[in-house]
Design a protein around this motif. Structure first.
Motif, PDB file in Angstrom:
ATOM      1  N   GLU A 188     -32.667  24.224  41.687  1.00  0.00           N
ATOM      2  CA  GLU A 188     -32.326  23.308  41.931  1.00  0.00           C
ATOM      3  C   GLU A 188     -32.945  22.174  41.013  1.00  0.00           C
ATOM      4  O   GLU A 188     -34.277  21.610  41.471  1.00  0.00           O
ATOM      5  CB  GLU A 188     -31.913  22.391  43.038  1.00  0.00           C
ATOM      6  CG  GLU A 188     -30.742  21.530  42.900  1.00  0.00           C
ATOM      7  CD  GLU A 188     -31.351  21.181  44.243  1.00  0.00           C
ATOM      8  OE1 GLU A 188     -29.381  21.548  44.400  1.00  0.00           O
ATOM      9  OE2 GLU A 188     -31.497  20.010  44.476  1.00  0.00           O
TER      10      GLU A 188
ATOM     11  N   TYR B 108     -28.720  20.160  38.635  1.00  0.00           N
ATOM     12  CA  TYR B 108     -28.169  21.475  37.613  1.00  0.00           C
ATOM     13  C   TYR B 108     -28.648  22.328  38.607  1.00  0.00           C
ATOM     14  O   TYR B 108     -29.744  22.829  38.882  1.00  0.00           O
ATOM     15  CB  TYR B 108     -28.290  21.788  36.955  1.00  0.00           C
ATOM     16  CG  TYR B 108     -28.423  23.271  35.306  1.00  0.00           C
ATOM     17  CD1 TYR B 108     -26.972  23.349  35.640  1.00  0.00           C
ATOM     18  CD2 TYR B 108     -28.890  24.022  35.248  1.00  0.00           C
ATOM     19  CE1 TYR B 108     -26.636  24.979  35.314  1.00  0.00           C
ATOM     20  CE2 TYR B 108     -28.586  25.454  35.413  1.00  0.00           C
ATOM     21  CZ  TYR B 108     -27.550  25.756  34.941  1.00  0.00           C
ATOM     22  OH  TYR B 108     -27.173  26.714  35.099  1.00  0.00           O
ATOM     23  N   LYS B 109     -27.651  23.807  39.296  1.00  0.00           N
ATOM     24  CA  LYS B 109     -28.464  24.803  40.296  1.00  0.00           C
ATOM     25  C   LYS B 109     -28.044  25.889  39.553  1.00  0.00           C
ATOM     26  O   LYS B 109     -26.633  25.833  39.541  1.00  0.00           O
ATOM     27  CB  LYS B 109     -27.959  24.145  41.804  1.00  0.00           C
ATOM     28  CG  LYS B 109     -28.041  25.128  42.696  1.00  0.00           C
ATOM     29  CD  LYS B 109     -26.824  25.237  43.809  1.00  0.00           C
ATOM     30  CE  LYS B 109     -26.546  23.283  44.669  1.00  0.00           C
ATOM     31  NZ  LYS B 109     -27.979  23.176  45.546  1.00  0.00           N
ATOM     32  N   TRP B 110     -29.141  26.822  39.717  1.00  0.00           N
ATOM     33  CA  TRP B 110     -28.959  28.385  39.356  1.00  0.00           C
ATOM     34  C   TRP B 110     -29.625  29.086  40.129  1.00  0.00           C
ATOM     35  O   TRP B 110     -30.472  28.705  41.048  1.00  0.00           O
ATOM     36  CB  TRP B 110     -29.048  28.146  37.813  1.00  0.00           C
ATOM     37  CG  TRP B 110     -30.555  28.474  37.809  1.00  0.00           C
ATOM     38  CD1 TRP B 110     -31.045  29.101  37.794  1.00  0.00           C
ATOM     39  CD2 TRP B 110     -31.627  27.803  38.139  1.00  0.00           C
ATOM     40  NE1 TRP B 110     -32.624  29.254  37.925  1.00  0.00           N
ATOM     41  CE2 TRP B 110     -32.389  27.954  37.490  1.00  0.00           C
ATOM     42  CE3 TRP B 110     -31.358  25.999  38.057  1.00  0.00           C
ATOM     43  CZ2 TRP B 110     -33.498  27.189  37.167  1.00  0.00           C
ATOM     44  CZ3 TRP B 110     -32.098  24.971  37.974  1.00  0.00           C
ATOM     45  CH2 TRP B 110     -33.644  26.146  37.584  1.00  0.00           C
TER      46      TRP B 110
ATOM     47  N   ASN C 217     -28.591  33.279  42.350  1.00  0.00           N
ATOM     48  CA  ASN C 217     -28.531  35.095  41.785  1.00  0.00           C
ATOM     49  C   ASN C 217     -27.102  34.980  43.703  1.00  0.00           C
ATOM     50  O   ASN C 217     -26.665  35.983  43.601  1.00  0.00           O
ATOM     51  CB  ASN C 217     -29.345  35.580  42.074  1.00  0.00           C
ATOM     52  CG  ASN C 217     -30.199  36.536  43.715  1.00  0.00           C
ATOM     53  OD1 ASN C 217     -29.964  34.828  44.740  1.00  0.00           O
ATOM     54  ND2 ASN C 217     -30.968  36.545  43.521  1.00  0.00           N
TER      55      ASN C 217
ATOM     56  N   ASP D  54     -25.015  35.302  37.843  1.00  0.00           N
ATOM     57  CA  ASP D  54     -25.296  34.787  38.983  1.00  0.00           C
ATOM     58  C   ASP D  54     -24.475  33.388  38.815  1.00  0.00           C
ATOM     59  O   ASP D  54     -23.378  33.009  38.338  1.00  0.00           O
ATOM     60  CB  ASP D  54     -26.758  34.422  38.172  1.00  0.00           C
ATOM     61  CG  ASP D  54     -27.048  35.238  38.397  1.00  0.00           C
ATOM     62  OD1 ASP D  54     -27.613  36.538  39.081  1.00  0.00           O
ATOM     63  OD2 ASP D  54     -28.036  35.592  37.495  1.00  0.00           O
ATOM     64  N   MET D  55     -24.657  32.496  40.204  1.00  0.00           N
ATOM     65  CA  MET D  55     -24.180  31.356  40.118  1.00  0.00           C
ATOM     66  C   MET D  55     -24.734  29.903  38.765  1.00  0.00           C
ATOM     67  O   MET D  55     -25.868  30.609  38.686  1.00  0.00           O
ATOM     68  CB  MET D  55     -24.431  30.800  41.663  1.00  0.00           C
ATOM     69  CG  MET D  55     -23.397  29.662  41.578  1.00  0.00           C
ATOM     70  SD  MET D  55     -24.372  28.333  41.985  1.00  0.00           S
ATOM     71  CE  MET D  55     -25.339  28.234  43.277  1.00  0.00           C
ATOM     72  N   SER D  56     -23.822  29.319  38.757  1.00  0.00           N
ATOM     73  CA  SER D  56     -24.534  27.996  37.093  1.00  0.00           C
ATOM     74  C   SER D  56     -23.621  27.065  38.534  1.00  0.00           C
ATOM     75  O   SER D  56     -22.577  27.044  37.772  1.00  0.00           O
ATOM     76  CB  SER D  56     -24.440  28.528  36.290  1.00  0.00           C
ATOM     77  OG  SER D  56     -24.485  27.806  35.104  1.00  0.00           O
ATOM     78  N   GLN D  57     -24.464  25.626  38.681  1.00  0.00           N
ATOM     79  CA  GLN D  57     -23.372  25.007  38.699  1.00  0.00           C
ATOM     80  C   GLN D  57     -24.388  23.717  38.294  1.00  0.00           C
ATOM     81  O   GLN D  57     -25.223  23.308  38.481  1.00  0.00           O
ATOM     82  CB  GLN D  57     -23.245  24.481  40.063  1.00  0.00           C
ATOM     83  CG  GLN D  57     -22.460  23.480  40.257  1.00  0.00           C
ATOM     84  CD  GLN D  57     -22.241  23.067  42.320  1.00  0.00           C
ATOM     85  OE1 GLN D  57     -21.631  23.919  42.921  1.00  0.00           O
ATOM     86  NE2 GLN D  57     -23.062  22.479  42.580  1.00  0.00           N
TER      87      GLN D  57
ATOM     88  N   GLN E 141     -18.856  24.576  38.049  1.00  0.00           N
ATOM     89  CA  GLN E 141     -19.690  25.995  38.847  1.00  0.00           C
ATOM     90  C   GLN E 141     -18.949  27.593  38.278  1.00  0.00           C
ATOM     91  O   GLN E 141     -17.389  27.938  38.433  1.00  0.00           O
ATOM     92  CB  GLN E 141     -18.899  25.572  40.181  1.00  0.00           C
ATOM     93  CG  GLN E 141     -20.090  27.016  40.906  1.00  0.00           C
ATOM     94  CD  GLN E 141     -20.256  27.146  42.507  1.00  0.00           C
ATOM     95  OE1 GLN E 141     -18.663  27.295  42.208  1.00  0.00           O
ATOM     96  NE2 GLN E 141     -21.074  26.533  42.929  1.00  0.00           N
TER      97      GLN E 141
END
Lengths: 462, 179
Positions: free
Chosen positions: A316, A332-334, A336, A350-353, A374
């Motif tokens: 993050e 920004y947060k990313w 798995n 993967d997650m990306s927000q 997200q």
């Protein structure tokens, strides 16, 4: 990891306990604080009306308990229901703060926060075998010891440095907090769970928070398991998949972490660096952090263990600036995991927000807006066979990513110190093409869940 | 990853202790900027909530300020009291704690006939500093006709008086710190 932790704690502890400076001892004080709030909420959402089906899929609805006290066990007979848009909602928390100072300058204390909204989905009145919706439980509870030279150690149920303590960029200082505010209290699941820093959980942990030097401060934390509070967490006090200490738990692949009681993360550590300063009259804050953990393994009925979930890793980075009453922030947060930091299976998306927010404060008046977008793995359709131990990945013919996004616009007016009038509008959407998201089989494919909440009310912090 | 963690875990507290003048303690209310809005806008950290056990030092300080007590002085309290103490052997003509001025009346030492003294002291600022006090001593002598006429004071007198005030202030400061 445990050895490292114990070693580190010993060093820090020794450093903290060493006499540093002569200072007057202060007897501990005990303070009581908290808040009360009451809102009217107007809610429009999809999936709030059900006809002739068992709500929420396989969940068995409890039978109605009348004044006669007939408490038949739950049945899964078909039910219909309609929900209106209007509701009042109240909530309160009571916080106890203990603060003291030793003769050698160490400050110490404890914080216990008691909340009254833990049982979100229960009968509306507390009767007989049903727990009350407004039952009290512990939110945060921790003790701390702090030295001006060596920083602070917290031990207990508390947010971690990445999970809420040191994050920059989340602008929530208006209304009830915008998209991370109180709108969720009005919305029927599943369209409400966000991936805010605090959702990482208050699992019992040891936290080190450094002093600030040259504008920088650092934080680190370690938690053995995901459980919080006392006792083992085992259902009926018998060994099973819900126990805090479970490192292999049948069904963890399919459910991820369906409830915070179903373990997902072990040996969780968080590291965060933060810088705060002032450039040409603009207050700046930046943070960069990492959360890593190992995932609970799945296990077959015959006891063979399989590592099916990826070890969660979340990064993050956040930045915010404040000047002339304006605050702007981005984060920004990313990593798995899926939304809500649920571990995912290898090969999944993967997650990306991205989170953006801005606010303006003039005297007693604050206004602002924030929102996030997200993408997560969504319903990939993997299955773990608990008999054979075979993991069938992505059995969906067309696995898709899930999008979750929302925004909030809010304002508050301070009538007196601690007393606010608030108004807020929030919209939250979950969207996954072609996948029925509402958990109700016979009303067609609902692949886009929407919720709009307008709330207005008052809040008193004391 | 683990060696890095180990190194960080060991080094951070040690590094933290080396910040010197650029280091400060992070207060409890500087954590958790991200929080639901519920408890925002209330006093945080050690001043949160209502004291139900123990002494509310902040309230004491607030009330003292409101009633014009020690916290109501607009000059340094140690210097102010030290000046009063030091000049107490002379009769006091006026003392203004807000302006920081102390003026004594004429005083004739019993052992020195035909000679009298008067002093003015100024306490400046709220800091306990060596240049925070100025003392001016005036001397008059009686001539043959019995009239008082101004006479010069030895150059060191003023600074010696200031030194005495500062020494007394230091004494008062150390007494209150050890309490």
């Amino acid at each position: 990891m445990r050895k490292i932790l114990l070693g580190t704690t010993a060093v820090v502890g020794a450093a903290l306990l060493a006499p540093t400076m002569a200072a007057a001892q202060e007897a501990p004080t005990v303070r009581v604080g908290g808040y009360f709030r009451a809102y009217y909420g107007y809610t429009q959402q999809t999936g709030q009306n059900v006809t002739g089906l068992t709500p929420q899929g396989t969940v068995v609805q409890p039978a109605q308990v009348g004044d006669a006290g007939i408490g038949a066990t739950g049945t899964s007979t078909a039910q219909s229901a309609r929900n209106s848009q209007h509701d009042f909602s109240t909530d309160a928390e009571i916080h106890v703060f203990v603060n003291g100072k030793t003769a050698n300058g160490l400050t110490y204390g404890a914080v216990v926060e008691i909340q009254f909204d833990n049982n979100e989905a229960t009968a509306r009145t507390a009767r007989r075998s049903y727990p009350s919706k407004t039952g009290a439980d512990i939110d945060e509870a921790y003790a701390f010891i702090a030295s001006p030279t060596f920083g602070q150690i917290r031990f207990g149920d508390e947010d971690g440095p990445v999970g809420g303590l040191m994050n920059a960029g989340y602008v929530t200082n208006f209304g009830t907090g915008g998209i991370y505010g109180d709108w969720q209290d009005f919305v029927i699941r599943p369209n409400r769970t966000t991936t805010s820093p605090g959702e990482m959980g208050d699992n019992t942990k040891i936290i080190y928070l450094s002093p600030q030097f040259f504008g920088f401060d650092f934080g680190g934390s370690f938690a053995l398991n995901e459980g919080e509070g006392a006792d083992t967490g085992c259902v009926s006090s018998l060994a099973g998949p819900f126990c805090d200490r479970a490192y292999a738990s049948q069904g963890v692949t399919s459910f991820g972490r369906a409830t915070t009681n179903l373990p997902g993360r072990r040996n969780e550590y968080q590291l965060m660096a933060r810088w705060r300063g002032n450039l040409a009259g603009v207050g700046l804050a930046a943070s960069f952090g990492y959360m890593g953990a190992s995932a609970v393994r799945d296990i077959t009925v015959t006891g063979t263990q399989f590592q099916t979930l990826r070890n969660p890793q979340i990064w993050e980075a956040g930045l915010q600036a404040t000047a002339y009453g304006f605050t702007l922030g981005a984060n920004y947060k990313w990593g798995n995991t899926s939304y809500f930091y649920i571990p995912t299976i290898r090969g999944e998306q993967d997650m990306s927000q991205i989170f953006l927010g801005g606010s303006y404060t003039a005297g007693p008046f604050s206004i602002g807006a924030n929102g996030f977008f997200q993408t997560v793995a969504g319903t990939a359709g993997s299955a773990f066979n608990t008999t054979t131990g075979v993991l069938s990945q992505n059995t969906n013919s067309t696995p898709r990513g899930q999008r979750r996004y929302g925004y909030g616009i809010g304002a508050n007016y301070r009538l007196a110190p601690g007393l606010d009038l608030v108004a807020e509008y929030v919209r939250h959407v979950i969207h996954e093409n072609g996948v029925d998201l509402d958990g109700q089989a016979n009303n067609g494919v609902q692949d886009k869940l929407r919720a709009n909440v307008f709330l207005v009310g008052t809040r008193l912090a004391f | 990853m683990k060696p890095i963690l180990l190194t960080l875990g060991l080094l951070l507290p040690v590094l933290a202790a080396c910040g010197g003048d650029n280091q400060r303690m992070v207060q409890n209310d500087e954590y958790g900027d991200y929080r639901r809005g519920a408890v925002r806008q209330r006093p945080l950290g050690t001043s949160a909530g209502i004291v139900i056990f123990g002494v509310d030092k902040e309230r004491e300080a607030r009330e003292a300020a409101a009633t014009g007590g020690g916290a109501g002085l607009s000059v340094n309290a140690y210097l102010w009291r030290a000046t009063l103490d030091t000049l107490s052997f002379m009769p006091l003509a006026s003392a203004d704690p807000f302006g920081g001025t102390i003026i004594t009346d004429w005083y004739a030492p019993p052992g020195a006939q035909g000679e009298r003294f008067r002093a003015q002291a100024y306490v400046m600022g709220r800091q306990l500093r060596s240049d925070g006090v100025r003392v001016q001593v005036f001397r008059q002598t009686q001539d043959r006709t019995g009239q008082w006429v101004d006479s010069p004071v030895s150059a060191a007198t003023n600074s010696e008086m200031e030194d005495k005030v500062l020494a007394r202030a230091r004494e008062l400061r150390s007494q209150s710190a050890s309490r």
